[in-house]
Design an enzyme around this catalytic site. Structure first.
Site, PDB file in Angstrom:
ATOM      1  N   LYS A 121     -38.701   5.259 -11.660  1.00 24.47           N
ATOM      2  CA  LYS A 121     -37.805   6.332 -11.250  1.00 24.47           C
ATOM      3  C   LYS A 121     -38.579   7.195 -10.253  1.00 24.47           C
ATOM      4  O   LYS A 121     -39.413   8.009 -10.630  1.00 24.47           O
ATOM      5  CB  LYS A 121     -37.340   7.160 -12.440  1.00 24.47           C
ATOM      6  CG  LYS A 121     -36.281   8.185 -12.047  1.00 24.47           C
ATOM      7  CD  LYS A 121     -35.600   8.804 -13.242  1.00 24.47           C
ATOM      8  CE  LYS A 121     -34.374   9.595 -12.816  1.00 24.47           C
ATOM      9  NZ  LYS A 121     -34.692  10.748 -11.966  1.00 24.47           N
ATOM     10  N   ASP A 163     -53.881   0.290  13.573  1.00 26.25           N
ATOM     11  CA  ASP A 163     -53.077   1.420  14.053  1.00 26.25           C
ATOM     12  C   ASP A 163     -53.212   1.616  15.559  1.00 26.25           C
ATOM     13  O   ASP A 163     -52.237   1.909  16.251  1.00 26.25           O
ATOM     14  CB  ASP A 163     -53.515   2.717  13.368  1.00 26.25           C
ATOM     15  CG  ASP A 163     -53.088   2.753  11.915  1.00 26.25           C
ATOM     16  OD1 ASP A 163     -52.411   1.785  11.473  1.00 26.25           O
ATOM     17  OD2 ASP A 163     -53.425   3.728  11.226  1.00 26.25           O
TER      18      ASP A 163
HETATM   19  S1  IVH Z   1     -30.004   4.334  -9.275  1.00 28.34           S
HETATM   20  C1  IVH Z   1     -26.230   4.058 -10.466  1.00 28.34           C
HETATM   21  N1  IVH Z   1     -32.577   3.824  -9.233  1.00 28.34           N
HETATM   22  O1  IVH Z   1     -32.345   9.245  -9.929  1.00 28.34           O
HETATM   23  C2  IVH Z   1     -27.288   5.047 -10.506  1.00 28.34           C
HETATM   24  N2  IVH Z   1     -31.888   6.094  -9.038  1.00 28.34           N
HETATM   25  O2  IVH Z   1     -30.063  10.488 -11.643  1.00 28.34           O
HETATM   26  C3  IVH Z   1     -27.659   5.516  -9.160  1.00 28.34           C
HETATM   27  N3  IVH Z   1     -33.727   7.687  -8.785  1.00 28.34           N
HETATM   28  O3  IVH Z   1     -30.334  10.815  -7.594  1.00 28.34           O
HETATM   29  C4  IVH Z   1     -29.080   5.812  -8.991  1.00 28.34           C
HETATM   30  N4  IVH Z   1     -35.357   6.201  -8.810  1.00 28.34           N
HETATM   31  O4  IVH Z   1     -32.619  10.136  -6.796  1.00 28.34           O
HETATM   32  C5  IVH Z   1     -31.631   4.791  -9.177  1.00 28.34           C
HETATM   33  N5  IVH Z   1     -34.832   3.211  -9.202  1.00 28.34           N
HETATM   34  C6  IVH Z   1     -33.886   4.158  -9.125  1.00 28.34           C
HETATM   35  C7  IVH Z   1     -34.193   5.532  -8.972  1.00 28.34           C
HETATM   36  C8  IVH Z   1     -33.153   6.469  -8.947  1.00 28.34           C
HETATM   37  C9  IVH Z   1     -35.050   7.492  -8.696  1.00 28.34           C
HETATM   38  C10 IVH Z   1     -33.054   9.004  -8.750  1.00 28.34           C
HETATM   39  C11 IVH Z   1     -32.085   9.159  -7.640  1.00 28.34           C
HETATM   40  C12 IVH Z   1     -30.812   9.689  -8.226  1.00 28.34           C
HETATM   41  C13 IVH Z   1     -31.211  10.026  -9.627  1.00 28.34           C
HETATM   42  C14 IVH Z   1     -30.090   9.646 -10.567  1.00 28.34           C
END
Ligand code: IVH
Length: 392
Positions: free
Chosen positions: A127, A35
């Protein structure tokens, strides 16, 4: 060591070195300089640019902290909507996995019926529990960063997003004319804990959880505040891409490509086949959840091939080719009904919170130890307050 070349050449070398250090740290997870050395390079760059203001460019690593937007945040209409995901849950009374996870089983059944075969590959992903954003690059330069908002219209938080070192200001390698990268801004657990420890000691307001930490940090009107927050970013998809011919044939290949362009992609993202493969991933990530450096609230399954995604299509604002599989919630809101004092065997007094019973991560919680009277006072906890209970 300063070289003998012109200031312009030295500035170019410093920028490349700093960008490489960011790439190695955030994308490859393999830092190559301490750093202190990084800070020294950045200070040298800042000094040179101050002496030669005509050489400053907006994509310089020195330009991450800019000026505050006048007034509030402008609205941004997303060229392609930012979609939401349907949800699957865990049903404890199930006898087999298809009964335990009925929404996931239905999702896979529909996919296999539509495609007419069963050997389907999915991208399987954590997620992330943060805030969805979209980053727009034109000819390789970051020109706009926006929150998801309602999916159609978000807020222009470009100045704040530029302060995140995990977000490239300029793409590496051959850049498309236009590229929108979508992903999640998160506050890693370690940064969240350190932030709250400092806030508690200073008598300042605590962040309720890492997700609020990320969201609140991005909504600061002063980017200097955002710059001091420990934020990270993971890419998980794209929006507009021009020319479209640059798009790889699968989602997983797209994520690999985004990595080469300079975006952090979570190392936990993998591919899996069929219902059994999805459930195995759900269990593997569920078991690793507490060891991950960031918070997640489930996993996401996405059909990997884009032609297959098209065949499945959309319902309302959600794709039929993807689903979120949520873990049992680790956090719930409830009401503090009383504070009792328990005297232990050693005679030590421990305050205990009596709570309106609430289900957290599959267990019913009715009590919580409040560490000491000091803490109660500092947090200003009172009977009747709504509190957040987190499994730990
Ligand atoms: S894909 C086509 N991938 O989940 C779908 N979303 O309900 C578009 N999220 O607002 C989203 N991890 O904030 C996707 N690996 C991931 C995700 C993700 C978190 C959240 C995102 C979005 C919500 C969708």
């Amino acid at each position: 060591m300063p070289d003998q070349s012109t200031p312009a050449a030295r500035i170019a070398r410093l920028r490349r070195r700093i960008e490489d250090a960011n790439y190695r740290y955030y994308v490859l997870d393999d830092p190559d300089i301490p750093d202190a050395e990084y800070d020294r390079l950045l200070r040298e760059l800042q000094a040179l640019e101050a002496a030669h203001p005509e050489l400053v460019t907006p994509d310089s690593p020195s330009q991450r902290v800019g000026t505050r937007p006048a007034g509030g945040f402008a609205e941004v209409r997303h060229a392609l909507p930012m979609l939401s995901l349907g949800n699957g849950f865990e049903h404890h009374e199930g006898h087999d996995d298809a009964m335990r996870y009925p929404e996931v089983a239905d999702f896979v059944r529909r996919v296999e019926q539509t495609l007419g075969h069963g050997d389907t590959v999915y991208s399987v992903e954590p997620k992330f529990d943060g805030l969805a954003i979209s980053l727009r690059y034109e000819h390789g330069l970051l020109v706009q960063g926006a929150t998801r908002g309602d999916g159609s219209v978000g807020e222009d938080v470009t100045a704040n997003l530029r302060t995140l070192r995990a977000i490239p200001l300029r793409l590496r390698g051959d850049a498309p004319d236009v590229l929108e990268v979508r992903g999640e801004v998160i506050m890693p657990r370690a940064g969240f804990d350190a932030f709250n420890a400092r806030a508690l000691a200073a008598g300042e307001k605590l962040l309720a959880n890492p997700r609020n930490g990320a969201a609140g940090s991005l909504r600061q009107l002063d980017p200097r505040i955002t710059a001091r927050r420990p934020l990270a970013f993971f890419a998980y998809g794209i929006g507009v891409i021009e020319p479209a011919s640059l798009l790889p044939p699968t989602h997983s290949a797209t994520l690999q490509w985004l990595r080469t362009l300079g975006f952090p992609v979570a190392p936990e993202i993998a591919t899996a086949q069929g219902f059994a493969g999805l459930i195995a991933y759900y269990r593997r990530i569920g078991a690793a959840r507490d060891r991950l450096p960031y918070g997640i609230d489930g996993v996401v399954y996405k059909l990997d091939r884009y032609v297959d995604q098209q065949a499945l299509g959309y319902v309302a604002r959600a794709p039929r080719w993807a689903i979120a599989h949520k873990f049992p919630a680790e956090e719930q809101m409830t009401v503090l009904e009383a504070i009792d004092v328990q005297i232990g065997r050693t005679g030590a007094a421990t305050p205990v919170a009596r709570l309106t019973p609430v289900q957290v991560a599959g267990v019913t919680v009715t009590n919580a130890t409040l560490h000491n009277a000091d803490q109660i006072e500092r947090l200003d906890v009172r009977v009747g307050d709504t509190v957040i209970v987190r499994r730990a």
